[in-house]
Design a protein around this motif. Sequence first.
Motif, mmCIF file in Angstrom:
data_model
loop_
_atom_site.group_PDB
_atom_site.id
_atom_site.type_symbol
_atom_site.label_atom_id
_atom_site.label_comp_id
_atom_site.label_asym_id
_atom_site.label_seq_id
_atom_site.Cartn_x
_atom_site.Cartn_y
_atom_site.Cartn_z
ATOM 1 N N SER A 1 0.832 -1.197 0.000
ATOM 2 C CA SER A 1 0.000 0.000 0.000
ATOM 3 C C SER A 1 0.866 1.247 0.000
ATOM 4 N N GLU A 2 0.400 2.272 -0.696
ATOM 5 C CA GLU A 2 1.039 3.592 -0.640
ATOM 6 C C GLU A 2 0.504 4.426 0.511
ATOM 7 N N TYR A 3 -0.669 4.058 1.042
ATOM 8 C CA TYR A 3 -1.314 4.851 2.089
ATOM 9 C C TYR A 3 -0.731 4.514 3.453
ATOM 10 N N TYR A 4 0.572 4.754 3.610
ATOM 11 C CA TYR A 4 1.233 4.395 4.866
ATOM 12 C C TYR A 4 2.298 5.440 5.178
ATOM 13 N N GLY A 5 2.299 5.927 6.417
ATOM 14 C CA GLY A 5 3.295 6.898 6.841
ATOM 15 C C GLY A 5 3.272 7.033 8.345
ATOM 16 N N SER A 6 4.185 7.838 8.863
ATOM 17 C CA SER A 6 4.327 7.963 10.312
ATOM 18 C C SER A 6 3.099 8.561 10.981
ATOM 19 N N THR A 7 2.363 9.410 10.260
ATOM 20 C CA THR A 7 1.156 10.010 10.836
ATOM 21 C C THR A 7 -0.066 9.730 9.969
ATOM 22 N N SER A 8 -0.040 8.620 9.231
ATOM 23 C CA SER A 8 -1.224 8.261 8.449
ATOM 24 C C SER A 8 -2.241 7.581 9.359
ATOM 25 N N ALA B 1 11.415 6.374 3.789
ATOM 26 C CA ALA B 1 12.548 7.243 3.469
ATOM 27 C C ALA B 1 13.782 6.447 3.088
ATOM 28 N N ASP B 2 13.879 5.205 3.590
ATOM 29 C CA ASP B 2 15.028 4.337 3.311
ATOM 30 C C ASP B 2 14.556 2.902 3.146
ATOM 31 N N PRO C 1 2.275 12.346 5.197
ATOM 32 C CA PRO C 1 3.568 11.679 5.105
ATOM 33 C C PRO C 1 3.642 10.674 3.951
ATOM 34 N N TYR C 2 2.792 10.810 2.943
ATOM 35 C CA TYR C 2 2.708 9.793 1.898
ATOM 36 C C TYR C 2 3.838 9.914 0.879
ATOM 37 N N GLY D 1 -5.406 15.222 15.086
ATOM 38 C CA GLY D 1 -4.675 14.652 13.959
ATOM 39 C C GLY D 1 -3.708 15.640 13.345
ATOM 40 N N ALA D 2 -3.368 15.368 12.079
ATOM 41 C CA ALA D 2 -2.416 16.204 11.338
ATOM 42 C C ALA D 2 -2.693 16.024 9.860
ATOM 43 N N GLY D 3 -2.150 16.944 9.059
ATOM 44 C CA GLY D 3 -2.330 16.816 7.622
ATOM 45 C C GLY D 3 -2.166 18.136 6.904
ATOM 46 N N PRO D 4 -2.185 18.104 5.568
ATOM 47 C CA PRO D 4 -1.896 19.307 4.779
ATOM 48 C C PRO D 4 -2.912 20.434 4.913
ATOM 49 N N GLN D 5 -4.126 20.149 5.403
ATOM 50 C CA GLN D 5 -5.130 21.208 5.562
ATOM 51 C C GLN D 5 -5.118 21.849 6.945
ATOM 52 N N ALA D 6 -4.161 21.485 7.777
ATOM 53 C CA ALA D 6 -4.158 21.957 9.169
ATOM 54 C C ALA D 6 -4.172 23.481 9.263
#
Length: 280
Positions: free
Chosen positions: A14-21, A50-51, A75-76, A251-256
């Motif tokens: 999945s691409e829908y995975y990140g530290s704050t997803s 990232a690695d 964080p995607y 939460g968090a995200g680009p619209q914050a």
Amino acid sequence: MDPAAAPLSVLDISEYYGSTSGGVRTYLHEKSRYVGAHEGLRHVVLVPGADDTLRDEGAVRWYMVRCPSIPFQKPYRFMLASGNTSRIIEHERPDIIEAGSAWFAPWLVRSTAERLGIPVVWFYHGHLPRIIAPRLDRDSLGRWTLASAAVRYVRHVARQVDLVLVASDFARSDLARFGVTNTTRVPLGVDADTFHPGRRARSAETRELWQLGAGPLVLYTGRFTLEKQLMTAVRAWRQVRTPGATLVLVGAGPQAAALRAAAGPAVRFLPFVTSREQMA
């Protein structure tokens, strides 16, 4: 554990995975937790990072492959590691592959899975046409045109996989309307041991910790993104006349930043919560 010795081996990508997803991350972690607690299962998880990293947790193996960030969508990351993906599938030889996103993941696994005879299912986590045009044919012409293109894309992806998993009857009926019929519903559950009504005994303590007052609360937990339509909730909250009522966004995200700028005094923002115990 030898992958060939396991009665059932599942590979999730999945691409829908990140530290704050949010939901997909929780879904993958909960699935891994289930596999770790039950004999005869093996779980391989392939996500961007990232690695390049590899982590074994008993019957669960986590691959993180290096991928570039998606601009304005922390964080995607773009899942572009086609060579690594093919090599991992070749090495792991899962019994089934589950693609948990609509963009690159289904196409990354398609040719290798077909060559090895591995069935692929697509978990329809994001309802693309409704994200673009929530009301579909009642939206503007521009939105409807883009949503129609998304419908064609969804239909095309669905034809490339053996089965489409949906979490709701609403999504399944919409997909049937679009001509996608190879679906089955797998409702997402709740961890009733952690999220239990007994937690209400700590209500006063929690309110004091976050300085939420004693009035009614409306709570949102998740990513601050356009498709969640949180701006509608923030603007509508101005019309609420219940004394002491507070809208709490966690939460968090680009619209914050945009949401904070539009919010009135009766809207509170709390940071992303990593602990499920704290969330409960």
